[in-house]
Write an enzyme that holds these catalytic residues in place. Sequence first.
Site, PDB file in Angstrom:
ATOM      1  CB  ALA A  67      23.313 -35.391   6.172  1.00 60.32           C
ATOM      2  N   GLY A 112      23.343 -31.248   2.789  1.00 57.00           N
ATOM      3  CA  GLY A 112      23.195 -32.182   1.750  1.00 57.00           C
ATOM      4  C   GLY A 112      22.136 -31.912   0.853  1.00 57.00           C
ATOM      5  CD  GLU A 115      27.376 -31.139   0.559  1.00 57.70           C
ATOM      6  OE1 GLU A 115      28.465 -30.986   0.684  1.00 57.70           O
ATOM      7  OE2 GLU A 115      26.480 -31.809   1.266  1.00 57.70           O
ATOM      8  CD  GLU A 135      27.078 -29.093   5.611  1.00 57.40           C
ATOM      9  OE1 GLU A 135      26.544 -29.790   5.027  1.00 57.40           O
ATOM     10  OE2 GLU A 135      26.930 -27.839   5.592  1.00 57.40           O
TER      11      GLU A 135
END
Length: 260
Positions: A67, A112, A115, A135
């Site tokens: 991200a 991300g 994901e 993370e």
Amino acid sequence: MTTYENLLLTLDNGILTITINRAAKLNALSIETVTEIRSAVQQVYDDAAVKGAIITGTGPKAFVAGADISEIAELSEVTARSFAERGQEVFSMIERCNKPIIAAVNGFALGGGCELAMACHIRVASDNARIGLPEVSLGILPGYGGTQRLTQLVGKGKAMELIMTGDMIPAEEAKALGLVNHVVPQEDLMAKCVQIMEKIMIKAPLAVGLVIDCINAALNKDENGYQTEANAFARCCASEDFVEGTNAFLEKRTPNFTGK
């Protein structure tokens, strides 16, 4: 076709390629990029000319390296919840799409990016890919569905280890764990994804979409997957494609499916 700031879209022979185009940021997922992905995936749902999609990243280094940290750093508890829910909603759209979506993982797929890849139906990785959910190194945890989908794909114990350590794993280890389906040289990555997609696209579209529904139901504790399967089987048997498929088999010819 819609023009985007952070995506490149091309449609070729029914395959929509969605390329995340932020090479200078290693294709990091900004809020705007996630919004654009939602719009592009909606096109997969709505456009009859699109038979399936491949999601990848610009350049040889990264699929999506995570991200956008500058945006995450500004989150409060209240805004963080809506941030996570927005990403979860977009990635759920990918997972539930009744047309096949393949992740072409070309390099780093972190946070991300991991994901996003896990939300796709099939994952093909280049041999230089590195995959992980780091993370916890930032004092947070995966918020776009990573704790759930990684557990589904690799099991509870390995998901605990990978998320709590934040380790990146190479493509071959990801394949051994069931996190990716195939590992190929980077120069062969898109060709392998197209090859898989073309195999799927000659099958009955209604049946393919219902397969996605049924497999997703197997992982939904609120749904009776066996009943979903029986209902889907019945729906297939009421379709024109069922008649075409069985007749083609008996007549020893190639079926011509229409998705009806």
